[in-house]
Design a protein around this motif. Sequence first.
Motif, PDB file in Angstrom:
ATOM      1  N   GLY A 183      -9.592   2.719  -8.229  1.00 46.55           N
ATOM      2  CA  GLY A 183      -8.996   2.459  -6.920  1.00 46.55           C
ATOM      3  C   GLY A 183      -8.400   1.067  -6.831  1.00 46.55           C
ATOM      4  O   GLY A 183      -7.313   0.873  -6.271  1.00 46.55           O
ATOM      5  N   ASN A 184      -9.093   0.092  -7.402  1.00 43.93           N
ATOM      6  CA  ASN A 184      -8.566  -1.274  -7.386  1.00 43.93           C
ATOM      7  C   ASN A 184      -7.360  -1.416  -8.307  1.00 43.93           C
ATOM      8  O   ASN A 184      -6.461  -2.199  -8.027  1.00 43.93           O
ATOM      9  N   MET A 185      -7.349  -0.663  -9.406  1.00 43.35           N
ATOM     10  CA  MET A 185      -6.171  -0.681 -10.288  1.00 43.35           C
ATOM     11  C   MET A 185      -4.951  -0.185  -9.521  1.00 43.35           C
ATOM     12  O   MET A 185      -3.878  -0.807  -9.567  1.00 43.35           O
ATOM     13  N   ILE A 236       0.220  -1.051  -6.669  1.00 41.92           N
ATOM     14  CA  ILE A 236       1.043  -0.891  -5.466  1.00 41.92           C
ATOM     15  C   ILE A 236       1.451  -2.253  -4.928  1.00 41.92           C
ATOM     16  O   ILE A 236       2.605  -2.461  -4.541  1.00 41.92           O
ATOM     17  N   ALA A 237       0.528  -3.209  -4.910  1.00 36.68           N
ATOM     18  CA  ALA A 237       0.852  -4.556  -4.430  1.00 36.68           C
ATOM     19  C   ALA A 237       1.930  -5.194  -5.302  1.00 36.68           C
ATOM     20  O   ALA A 237       2.849  -5.843  -4.784  1.00 36.68           O
ATOM     21  N   ALA A 238       1.844  -4.999  -6.619  1.00 38.84           N
ATOM     22  CA  ALA A 238       2.861  -5.565  -7.516  1.00 38.84           C
ATOM     23  C   ALA A 238       4.221  -4.924  -7.268  1.00 38.84           C
ATOM     24  O   ALA A 238       5.249  -5.609  -7.274  1.00 38.84           O
ATOM     25  N   TYR A 239       4.235  -3.628  -7.030  1.00 42.05           N
ATOM     26  CA  TYR A 239       5.504  -2.946  -6.764  1.00 42.05           C
ATOM     27  C   TYR A 239       6.089  -3.415  -5.435  1.00 42.05           C
ATOM     28  O   TYR A 239       7.289  -3.689  -5.335  1.00 42.05           O
ATOM     29  N   GLN A 240       5.245  -3.545  -4.409  1.00 40.25           N
ATOM     30  CA  GLN A 240       5.721  -4.027  -3.117  1.00 40.25           C
ATOM     31  C   GLN A 240       6.252  -5.451  -3.228  1.00 40.25           C
ATOM     32  O   GLN A 240       7.265  -5.787  -2.608  1.00 40.25           O
ATOM     33  N   GLN A 296      13.692  -4.295  -8.191  1.00 43.94           N
ATOM     34  CA  GLN A 296      12.956  -3.045  -8.228  1.00 43.94           C
ATOM     35  C   GLN A 296      12.776  -2.623  -9.675  1.00 43.94           C
ATOM     36  O   GLN A 296      13.744  -2.507 -10.414  1.00 43.94           O
ATOM     37  N   PRO A 297      11.528  -2.388 -10.077  1.00 40.83           N
ATOM     38  CA  PRO A 297      11.308  -1.929 -11.446  1.00 40.83           C
ATOM     39  C   PRO A 297      11.981  -0.577 -11.659  1.00 40.83           C
ATOM     40  O   PRO A 297      12.122   0.205 -10.729  1.00 40.83           O
TER      41      PRO A 297
END
Length: 85
Positions: free
Chosen positions: A53-55, A60-64, A72-73
């Motif tokens: 879950g933390n992964m 998601i935080a890195a993508y945001q 955008q990756p």
Amino acid sequence: MALGQKRNQLIIPQAAAAMEQFKWETAQELGIQVPQSGYMGDLPSRVNGAIGGNMVRKMIAAYQQSLASGTQPPTPQVTNARTTP
């Protein structure tokens, strides 16, 4: 990833080593003692779920963050998507 059931497949297989390292780093950040053998079957599912879950939360935080900074990756093209459970 784990050595158990192999239902989950990486979209980009070349990322396997990086994902494995990411798993160990996340466990360490959570203060979870992972056995030296790498076998995590003795850990309760709640602990393993916390790692996963933390992964996801960190990805998601890195993508945001990348979206907020204007980059955008690339989105991988999925060719072997499973359609049945």
